[in-house]
Design an enzyme around this catalytic site. Structure first.
Site, PDB file in Angstrom:
ATOM      1  N   ARG A  37     -82.125  49.439  58.558  1.00  0.00           N
ATOM      2  CA  ARG A  37     -82.510  48.037  58.383  1.00  0.00           C
ATOM      3  C   ARG A  37     -83.886  47.895  57.736  1.00  0.00           C
ATOM      4  NH1 ARG A  37     -80.000  44.931  63.753  1.00  0.00           N
ATOM      5  NH2 ARG A  37     -77.911  44.706  62.867  1.00  0.00           N
ATOM      6  N   GLY A 355     -69.780  46.277  63.875  1.00  0.00           N
ATOM      7  CA  GLY A 355     -69.549  47.205  64.988  1.00  0.00           C
ATOM      8  C   GLY A 355     -69.787  48.653  64.594  1.00  0.00           C
ATOM      9  N   GLY A 378     -72.469  41.697  64.573  1.00  0.00           N
ATOM     10  CA  GLY A 378     -71.837  40.425  64.951  1.00  0.00           C
ATOM     11  C   GLY A 378     -71.760  39.419  63.817  1.00  0.00           C
TER      12      GLY A 378
HETATM   13  C1  3PG Z   1     -77.886  42.670  65.823  1.00  0.00           C
HETATM   14  O1  3PG Z   1     -78.503  43.717  66.020  1.00  0.00           O
HETATM   15  O2  3PG Z   1     -76.646  42.619  65.807  1.00  0.00           O
HETATM   16  C2  3PG Z   1     -78.670  41.450  65.514  1.00  0.00           C
HETATM   17  O3  3PG Z   1     -80.019  41.756  65.417  1.00  0.00           O
HETATM   18  C3  3PG Z   1     -78.424  40.368  66.523  1.00  0.00           C
HETATM   19  O4  3PG Z   1     -78.843  40.746  67.800  1.00  0.00           O
HETATM   20  P1  3PG Z   1     -78.327  39.931  69.061  1.00  0.00           P
HETATM   21  O5  3PG Z   1     -76.856  40.292  69.203  1.00  0.00           O
HETATM   22  O6  3PG Z   1     -79.156  40.359  70.218  1.00  0.00           O
HETATM   23  O7  3PG Z   1     -78.466  38.459  68.746  1.00  0.00           O
HETATM   24 MG    MG Z   2     -75.528  42.393  68.407  1.00  0.00          MG
END
Ligand code: 3PG
Ligand code: MG
Length: 397
Positions: A37, A355, A378
């Protein structure tokens, strides 16, 4: 794709640029275990600094739920960012308030500052006015480069974009353009591969994809549910017996939409969920009662490969088998290599994410060889489900 402003539209010199990054990196024993990232973020930071912006980076990290949790400080990311950029990034102990304001006021053109975890404030997840205004006060413009957090309607992803002129960073732009090429405006035929354990968590995704793609390949343990729903014995394979009606409905809806669903033709069955558990390839209807499917078999791989040969676009979410344990990574690796080959040959646009897909593609050694691999979990899934992402919608206002 909705129109949004990019860095091309921003004259950043001398401006206080609040940049929403996703520094929610995997950390183990205080060490960052995967820098992807940050690596993907650097071009945006570099460009803004080179243009003479006063750069203020903010992000959430983990889920501190509005408390100051020391282990969830973004402080360790200061060194990682400084190293990745090759120039000093300063740190402020809070993301709003006097300390943040003083640190911003001290910035000169081309200098960078990292703010403490936005989720240390309850207002972040509530998207409340106090935090939104506190952030807006720091900035002349807002740049969102956190596609992977864009499914959250939080103060630093959505709220602040309503108060300050908002732009997409280069990573956000790349994600949106790749997703548009994959599903928004794709070259056909489009194939989607969806794997994963449960039908129940991917209902919206399967429903949306079956309206948009020409061939939907179903792998992973969720394929067992579909096979069982068709009357095939699946032994002691993981499956969801209560989802059989739903699986049949998904197949009927897909057919009505002109989408072909491709289920496994053969399976690799093993004694136990363990590496090198004794295993064999069997046809459907030949799964012994005491065995479990841990991968799809070579006939299935052959069928998928033949579909990919005539496809122009691929969207991939979820592995075919238990790729973490050998040899049940075989189908995932074989298909991934073929995807990489077709992509390099120029016949296929291939986009993957969500995922454990990224780890599966990396395990297969192809993540650099696909057209695009998303950094999002997500957010990628919600986008595949056809949902509007609040952080993206706020940019196109
Ligand atoms: C992730 O790592 O998927 C994003 O940074 C979102 O994080 P979160 O699911 O804690 O909102
Ligand atoms: Mg997440």
């Amino acid at each position: 794709m909705p129109a949004f402003r990019t860095l091309d539209d921003l004259d950043a010199r001398g401006k206080r640029v609040l940049l929403r990054a996703d520094l929610n990196l995997p950390v183990k024993d205080g060490r960052i275990t995967d820098m992807t990232r940050i690596e993907r973020l650097v071009p945006t930071l570099r460009e803004l600094l080179d243009k003479g912006a006063r750069l203020i980076v903010c992000s959430h990290f983990d889920r501190p739920k509005g408390q100051r949790v020391p282990e969830m400080s973004l402080k360790p990311m200061q060194a990682a960012l400084t190293q990745a950029l090759g120039s000093e990034v300063r740190f402020a102990d809070d993301c709003i308030g006097p300390e943040a304001e003083a640190a911003v006021a001290a910035l000169k053109d081309g200098e960078a500052l990292l703010l403490e975890n936005t989720r240390f404030h309850k207002g972040e997840e509530k998207n409340d006015a106090a935090l939104t205004q506190g952030l807006a006060k720091l900035a002349d413009v807002f740049v969102n480069d956190a596609f992977s957090a864009a499914h959250r309607a939080h103060a630093s992803t959505e709220g602040v974009a309503r108060l300050v002129p908002a732009y997409a960073g280069r990573l956000m732009q790349a994600e949106l353009e790749a997703l548009d090429r994959a599903l928004g405006n794709p070259q056909r035929p489009v194939v989607a591969i969806v794997g994963g354990a449960k039908v129940s968590t991917k209902l919206d995704l399967l429903g949306n994809l079956s309206k948009k793609v020409d061939v939907l390949v179903i792998g992973g343990a969720m394929a067992n549910t579909f096979l069982a729903a068709q009357g095939h014995g699946v032994g002691k394979s993981l499956q969801e017996a209560e989802m059989h009606d739903t699986a049949r409905q998904i197949m009927a809806d897909a057919k009505a939409n002109g989408c072909e669903i491709l289920l496994p033709k053969d399976l690799v069955v093993a004694e136990a969920f363990a590496a090198h558990s004794p295993n064999q390839v069997v046809g459907l209807d030949a799964v012994p009662a005491d065995r479990m499917a841990l991968d799809v078999g070579p006939e299935t791989v052959k069928e998928v490969v033949s579909r990919l040969a005539s496809a122009r676009t691929l969207v991939w979410n979820g592995p075919f088998g238990a790729f973490e344990i050998a040899p049940f990574d075989a189908a995932t690796v074989a298909v991934a290599k073929e995807v990489a080959r077709l992509t390099e040959a120029g016949s296929l646009t291939s986009v993957g994410g969500g995922g454990d897909t990224v780890s599966a593609l990396r395990h297969a050694g192809v993540s650099e060889r696909m057209s695009y691999v998303s950094t999002a979990g997500g957010a990628f899934l919600e986008w595949l489900e056809g949902k509007e992402l609040p952080g993206v919608a706020a940019l196109s206002r």
